[in-house]
Design an enzyme around this catalytic site. Structure first.
Site, PDB file in Angstrom:
ATOM      1  N   GLY A   1      56.580 -38.025  52.495  1.00  0.00           N
ATOM      2  CA  GLY A   1      56.054 -39.360  52.192  1.00  0.00           C
ATOM      3  C   GLY A   1      54.788 -39.310  51.366  1.00  0.00           C
ATOM      4  N   CYS A   2      53.903 -38.398  51.712  1.00  0.00           N
ATOM      5  CA  CYS A   2      52.628 -38.288  50.999  1.00  0.00           C
ATOM      6  C   CYS A   2      52.839 -37.777  49.579  1.00  0.00           C
ATOM      7  CB  CYS A   2      51.668 -37.395  51.769  1.00  0.00           C
ATOM      8  SG  CYS A   2      51.219 -38.116  53.367  1.00  0.00           S
ATOM      9  N   THR A   3      53.825 -36.914  49.389  1.00  0.00           N
ATOM     10  CA  THR A   3      54.144 -36.421  48.054  1.00  0.00           C
ATOM     11  C   THR A   3      54.717 -37.548  47.200  1.00  0.00           C
ATOM     12  OG1 THR A   3      54.497 -34.188  48.889  1.00  0.00           O
ATOM     13  CG2 THR A   3      55.506 -34.727  46.766  1.00  0.00           C
TER      14      THR A   3
ATOM     15  N   ALA B   1      51.741 -39.861  46.312  1.00  0.00           N
ATOM     16  CA  ALA B   1      50.816 -39.254  45.350  1.00  0.00           C
ATOM     17  C   ALA B   1      51.439 -39.127  43.963  1.00  0.00           C
ATOM     18  CB  ALA B   1      50.359 -37.888  45.852  1.00  0.00           C
TER      19      ALA B   1
END
Length: 161
Positions: free
Chosen positions: A47-49, A52
């Site tokens: 999710g964070c990738t 970002a």
């Protein structure tokens, strides 16, 4: 643990944090400029990738709106640097290991997974205008939708000025 509940129209809390690529991000250097603080749980997770990389793709458009983007996580700078390098992230990713900024923004929250509760970062974003006032807040944002929401709000912010 002290959590704040920042509201639209509030003054953004002051901060100074170490960031990727040997940078320091702080409110003093952002004075007079709009910025986005986005809080994410953990570097190099799916999710964070997604989030970002979506922001990185939107940077040219956000830059035209004179918007500085800063990602904030509880990860150590070394981990953040690896994450930024792996995905070619050029905007600063800040390390908030002691959760001080997250607590000021109310994003260090109790979470639960598989019946266990723990403290962690809520995926949230805050758009701050050039006067240091919070203009937009997104809580529990979906990673894939984040960049488009921010771009629209930033366009509206510059139209107001």
């Amino acid at each position: 643990m002290t959590t704040s509940s920042i509201q639209t129209g509030d003054r953004a809390p002051a901060f100074s944090l170490p960031a990727s690529a040997g940078r320091t991000v702080d409110t003093a250097s952002l004075s007079g400029k709009p910025y986005l603080l986005y809080f994410y749980p953990k570097a190099d997770t799916p999710g964070c990738t997604t989030q970002a990389c979506g922001i990185q793709e939107a940077l040219p458009a956000l830059g035209k709106l004179d918007l500085t983007v800063i990602g904030v996580s509880p990860d150590a700078v070394a981990k953040i640097d690896r994450f930024a390098g792996k995905f070619g992230l050029t905007f600063p990713l800040a390390s908030d290991e002691d959760h001080q900024l997250a607590e000021a923004y109310g994003t260090w929250v109790e979470k639960s997974m598989y019946g266990k509760t723990y403290m962690g970062m809520e995926r949230s974003s805050f758009l701050v205008d050039g006067d240091g006032i919070v203009r937009n807040i997104w809580r529990k944002v979906k990673p894939a939708d984040h960049a488009a929401l921010v771009a629209e709000a930033a366009r509206n912010l510059t139209a107001e000025d």
